[in-house]
Design a protein around this motif. Structure first.
Motif, PDB file in Angstrom:
ATOM      1  N   MET A 168       0.846  -1.190   0.000  1.00 12.80           N
ATOM      2  CA  MET A 168       0.000   0.000   0.000  1.00 12.80           C
ATOM      3  C   MET A 168       0.886   1.246   0.000  1.00 12.80           C
ATOM      4  O   MET A 168       2.010   1.220   0.517  1.00 12.80           O
ATOM      5  CB  MET A 168      -0.929  -0.005   1.206  1.00 12.80           C
ATOM      6  N   PRO A 169       0.408   2.353  -0.574  1.00 15.51           N
ATOM      7  CA  PRO A 169       1.260   3.548  -0.682  1.00 15.51           C
ATOM      8  C   PRO A 169       1.838   4.023   0.640  1.00 15.51           C
ATOM      9  O   PRO A 169       2.960   4.555   0.666  1.00 15.51           O
ATOM     10  CB  PRO A 169       0.318   4.581  -1.295  1.00 15.51           C
ATOM     11  N   ASP A 170       1.122   3.821   1.748  1.00 13.81           N
ATOM     12  CA  ASP A 170       1.652   4.269   3.036  1.00 13.81           C
ATOM     13  C   ASP A 170       2.655   3.293   3.638  1.00 13.81           C
ATOM     14  O   ASP A 170       3.240   3.574   4.690  1.00 13.81           O
ATOM     15  CB  ASP A 170       0.510   4.548   4.026  1.00 13.81           C
ATOM     16  N   TYR A 171       2.887   2.149   2.978  1.00 14.50           N
ATOM     17  CA  TYR A 171       3.844   1.165   3.484  1.00 14.50           C
ATOM     18  C   TYR A 171       5.062   1.020   2.574  1.00 14.50           C
ATOM     19  O   TYR A 171       6.151   0.720   3.046  1.00 14.50           O
ATOM     20  CB  TYR A 171       3.163  -0.196   3.663  1.00 14.50           C
ATOM     21  N   GLY A 172       4.879   1.212   1.248  1.00 17.93           N
ATOM     22  CA  GLY A 172       6.041   1.286   0.376  1.00 17.93           C
ATOM     23  C   GLY A 172       6.227   0.138  -0.578  1.00 17.93           C
ATOM     24  O   GLY A 172       5.356  -0.142  -1.407  1.00 17.93           O
ATOM     25  N   THR A 173       7.360  -0.561  -0.448  1.00 17.22           N
ATOM     26  CA  THR A 173       7.769  -1.559  -1.430  1.00 17.22           C
ATOM     27  C   THR A 173       8.321  -2.796  -0.729  1.00 17.22           C
ATOM     28  O   THR A 173       8.543  -2.802   0.473  1.00 17.22           O
ATOM     29  CB  THR A 173       8.870  -0.994  -2.349  1.00 17.22           C
ATOM     30  N   ALA A 174       8.596  -3.816  -1.548  1.00 21.50           N
ATOM     31  CA  ALA A 174       9.108  -5.079  -1.031  1.00 21.50           C
ATOM     32  C   ALA A 174      10.584  -4.987  -0.668  1.00 21.50           C
ATOM     33  O   ALA A 174      11.333  -4.190  -1.240  1.00 21.50           O
ATOM     34  CB  ALA A 174       8.909  -6.179  -2.072  1.00 21.50           C
ATOM     35  N   ARG A 175      11.002  -5.832   0.248  1.00 19.96           N
ATOM     36  CA  ARG A 175      12.420  -5.946   0.590  1.00 19.96           C
ATOM     37  C   ARG A 175      13.174  -6.584  -0.581  1.00 19.96           C
ATOM     38  O   ARG A 175      12.602  -7.302  -1.402  1.00 19.96           O
ATOM     39  CB  ARG A 175      12.597  -6.759   1.864  1.00 19.96           C
ATOM     40  N   CYS A 176      14.491  -6.358  -0.602  1.00 20.60           N
ATOM     41  CA  CYS A 176      15.309  -6.823  -1.726  1.00 20.60           C
ATOM     42  C   CYS A 176      16.558  -7.571  -1.269  1.00 20.60           C
ATOM     43  O   CYS A 176      17.503  -7.730  -2.055  1.00 20.60           O
ATOM     44  CB  CYS A 176      15.724  -5.638  -2.596  1.00 20.60           C
ATOM     45  N   ASP A 177      16.566  -8.038  -0.031  1.00 24.24           N
ATOM     46  CA  ASP A 177      17.781  -8.631   0.515  1.00 24.24           C
ATOM     47  C   ASP A 177      17.792 -10.150   0.513  1.00 24.24           C
ATOM     48  O   ASP A 177      18.698 -10.765   1.071  1.00 24.24           O
ATOM     49  CB  ASP A 177      18.026  -8.117   1.935  1.00 24.24           C
ATOM     50  N   PHE A 178      16.811 -10.785  -0.124  1.00 21.24           N
ATOM     51  CA  PHE A 178      16.861 -12.229  -0.294  1.00 21.24           C
ATOM     52  C   PHE A 178      17.851 -12.569  -1.408  1.00 21.24           C
ATOM     53  O   PHE A 178      18.159 -11.718  -2.254  1.00 21.24           O
ATOM     54  CB  PHE A 178      15.484 -12.788  -0.651  1.00 21.24           C
ATOM     55  N   PRO A 179      18.353 -13.813  -1.463  1.00 21.92           N
ATOM     56  CA  PRO A 179      19.253 -14.194  -2.557  1.00 21.92           C
ATOM     57  C   PRO A 179      18.630 -13.903  -3.920  1.00 21.92           C
ATOM     58  O   PRO A 179      17.498 -14.308  -4.207  1.00 21.92           O
ATOM     59  CB  PRO A 179      19.438 -15.703  -2.342  1.00 21.92           C
ATOM     60  N   ALA A 231       0.323   0.016   7.921  1.00 21.39           N
ATOM     61  CA  ALA A 231       1.314   1.063   8.151  1.00 21.39           C
ATOM     62  C   ALA A 231       1.032   1.744   9.487  1.00 21.39           C
ATOM     63  O   ALA A 231      -0.105   1.745   9.977  1.00 21.39           O
ATOM     64  CB  ALA A 231       1.260   2.088   7.022  1.00 21.39           C
ATOM     65  N   PRO A 232       2.061   2.324  10.118  1.00 27.27           N
ATOM     66  CA  PRO A 232       1.838   3.036  11.378  1.00 27.27           C
ATOM     67  C   PRO A 232       0.724   4.071  11.251  1.00 27.27           C
ATOM     68  O   PRO A 232       0.683   4.852  10.296  1.00 27.27           O
ATOM     69  CB  PRO A 232       3.195   3.698  11.634  1.00 27.27           C
ATOM     70  N   GLY A 233      -0.184   4.046  12.206  1.00 25.56           N
ATOM     71  CA  GLY A 233      -1.291   4.984  12.189  1.00 25.56           C
ATOM     72  C   GLY A 233      -2.520   4.504  11.454  1.00 25.56           C
ATOM     73  O   GLY A 233      -3.552   5.188  11.457  1.00 25.56           O
ATOM     74  N   ARG A 234      -2.434   3.342  10.799  1.00 25.81           N
ATOM     75  CA  ARG A 234      -3.595   2.796  10.085  1.00 25.81           C
ATOM     76  C   ARG A 234      -4.104   1.577  10.841  1.00 25.81           C
ATOM     77  O   ARG A 234      -3.343   0.677  11.156  1.00 25.81           O
ATOM     78  CB  ARG A 234      -3.204   2.439   8.650  1.00 25.81           C
ATOM     79  N   ASP A 235      -5.416   1.517  11.090  1.00 24.73           N
ATOM     80  CA  ASP A 235      -5.999   0.465  11.914  1.00 24.73           C
ATOM     81  C   ASP A 235      -6.514  -0.731  11.120  1.00 24.73           C
ATOM     82  O   ASP A 235      -6.654  -1.816  11.677  1.00 24.73           O
ATOM     83  CB  ASP A 235      -7.160   1.024  12.746  1.00 24.73           C
ATOM     84  N   ALA A 236      -6.810  -0.536   9.843  1.00 25.99           N
ATOM     85  CA  ALA A 236      -7.440  -1.590   9.048  1.00 25.99           C
ATOM     86  C   ALA A 236      -6.468  -2.163   8.022  1.00 25.99           C
ATOM     87  O   ALA A 236      -5.597  -1.453   7.507  1.00 25.99           O
ATOM     88  CB  ALA A 236      -8.676  -1.043   8.338  1.00 25.99           C
ATOM     89  N   PHE A 237      -6.616  -3.449   7.732  1.00 24.63           N
ATOM     90  CA  PHE A 237      -5.884  -4.059   6.631  1.00 24.63           C
ATOM     91  C   PHE A 237      -6.538  -3.654   5.314  1.00 24.63           C
ATOM     92  O   PHE A 237      -7.765  -3.678   5.173  1.00 24.63           O
ATOM     93  CB  PHE A 237      -5.912  -5.584   6.738  1.00 24.63           C
ATOM     94  N   VAL A 238      -5.738  -3.302   4.332  1.00 25.73           N
ATOM     95  CA  VAL A 238      -6.235  -2.975   2.990  1.00 25.73           C
ATOM     96  C   VAL A 238      -5.248  -3.528   1.968  1.00 25.73           C
ATOM     97  O   VAL A 238      -4.058  -3.673   2.253  1.00 25.73           O
ATOM     98  CB  VAL A 238      -6.416  -1.455   2.787  1.00 25.73           C
ATOM     99  N   TRP A 239      -5.739  -3.824   0.775  1.00 29.67           N
ATOM    100  CA  TRP A 239      -4.882  -4.455  -0.227  1.00 29.67           C
ATOM    101  C   TRP A 239      -5.236  -4.049  -1.652  1.00 29.67           C
ATOM    102  O   TRP A 239      -4.780  -4.642  -2.609  1.00 29.67           O
ATOM    103  CB  TRP A 239      -4.944  -5.970  -0.091  1.00 29.67           C
ATOM    104  N   GLU A 240      -6.041  -3.008  -1.808  1.00 29.76           N
ATOM    105  CA  GLU A 240      -6.378  -2.522  -3.144  1.00 29.76           C
ATOM    106  C   GLU A 240      -6.125  -1.025  -3.228  1.00 29.76           C
ATOM    107  O   GLU A 240      -6.500  -0.273  -2.325  1.00 29.76           O
ATOM    108  CB  GLU A 240      -7.838  -2.817  -3.500  1.00 29.76           C
ATOM    109  N   THR A 241      -5.513  -0.592  -4.308  1.00 30.69           N
ATOM    110  CA  THR A 241      -5.274   0.821  -4.568  1.00 30.69           C
ATOM    111  C   THR A 241      -5.283   1.020  -6.081  1.00 30.69           C
ATOM    112  O   THR A 241      -5.865   0.207  -6.799  1.00 30.69           O
ATOM    113  CB  THR A 241      -3.952   1.268  -3.899  1.00 30.69           C
ATOM    114  N   THR A 242      -4.688   2.078  -6.578  1.00 29.60           N
ATOM    115  CA  THR A 242      -4.604   2.311  -8.019  1.00 29.60           C
ATOM    116  C   THR A 242      -3.187   2.729  -8.391  1.00 29.60           C
ATOM    117  O   THR A 242      -2.410   3.170  -7.536  1.00 29.60           O
ATOM    118  CB  THR A 242      -5.567   3.405  -8.486  1.00 29.60           C
TER     119      THR A 242
END
Length: 314
Positions: free
Chosen positions: A193-204, A235-246
């Protein structure tokens, strides 16, 4: 608003055309049913053609208790019950990548519901890397044969009357794929989600600069494209799980890669953040199952299946 392509990218152009056609014609827009597994913060999807009974299942979850070493099917059974209640025909069992945070239930669902099991063609690189880590031996095939289909970048596919395009979006892993289906894109772990960012990249095999380019590629899709994520962690400050955006909201508001952030800035931010993260709780069981297409290792001579824990290797 719809963005303009900044360079020739036939796969992306085809994906954008599918989105635009779906925005113009409702029958070309998928109906999406989400199933959230809070134990792993994973979202699975049933993506259905509104004009037929055809559907695809994306990123299913096999329940796993690491303390007991037991698998169960509560999450998958809930999804299966929905498919059967709606009278749907599964044509695809799709994985966005070899997940490190949950085990795939695709083989269990495939046996009950059918559909081709598919992932990106670069899964072979993941199989080679983790086949060596887990010392999987010569009986473990590293050519992707555990899957029915390996998607190439730009490959077209259908779900009934719905049109889809597979896009290679590496960075989190070398094999990550995003799937544009009608006016929607399923991005796996590439974006949160936009308030959380992107995936980690430190796996092999992961790489922050590669992820930046993959995200920028996705952000060339039309603003109105619906974005469905594989995870949410609040994300910090958000109470609900969400998984759709644009795409438009991601482009303007993603805290890691919004407009104006350049590659060097992103890489510095992403690598610094990754250094603070613990390994996912289920990475070791997940990867050695998911590199096999969700199949468990073969039983040993006592009839028991075993997962390996490589010590001091990660």
């Amino acid at each position: 608003m719809t963005t303009t392509m900044t360079k020739t990218d036939d796969a992306l152009a085809a994906a954008a055309a599918i989105v635009q056609a779906a925005r113009a014609e409702r029958s070309l827009r998928p109906q999406v049913k989400a199933f959230f597994d809070e134990a792993t913060f994973t979202v699975s999807y049933v993506v259905r053609d509104p004009a037929s009974t055809a559907c695809a299942i994306i990123d299913s979850v096999l329940d796993y208790d690491p303390a007991a070493g037991r698998t169960s099917h509560g999450s998958a059974d809930e999804l299966m019950a929905y498919v059967r209640a709606e009278g749907l025909e599964v044509v695809w069992q799709i994985e966005t990548h070899a997940h490190a945070d949950h085990l795939s239930a695709a083989p269990y669902l495939q046996e009950a519901l059918g559909g081709q099991l598919a992932i990106g063609e670069r899964i072979t690189k993941v199989q080679d890397t983790f086949g060596r880590l887990f010392n999987a031996g010569p009986d473990f095939a590293r050519d992707g044969r555990q899957f029915d289909h390996l998607f190439q970048d730009g490959e077209r596919f259908t779900i009934g009357g719905l049109q889809g395009v597979a896009l290679h979006t590496p960075g989190h892993t070398p094999a990550c794929m995003s799937y544009v289906i009608g006016d929607a894109v399923f991005v796996g772990d590439t974006l949160f989600m936009p308030d959380y960012g992107t995936a980690r990249c430190d796996f092999p095999g992961g790489d922050a600069a590669t992820l930046f380019r993959s995200v920028r590629r996705l952000l060339e899709l039309p603003d109105e494209t619906r974005v469905f994520l594989c995870h949410d962690y609040k994300a910090p400050g958000r109470d609900a799980f969400v998984w759709e955006t644009t795409i438009g909201v991601q482009r303007t508001s993603n805290v890691h890669v919004h407009e104006g952030v350049n590659e060097a800035e992103f890489v510095a931010l992403r690598e610094a953040r990754d250094r603070t993260l613990d390994m996912p709780r289920l990475i070791l069981p997940s990867v050695q199952v998911n590199m096999r297409g969700g199949h468990l290792p073969e039983p040993e001579d006592n009839g028991v299946r075993y997962l390996k824990i490589p010590l001091n290797a990660l």
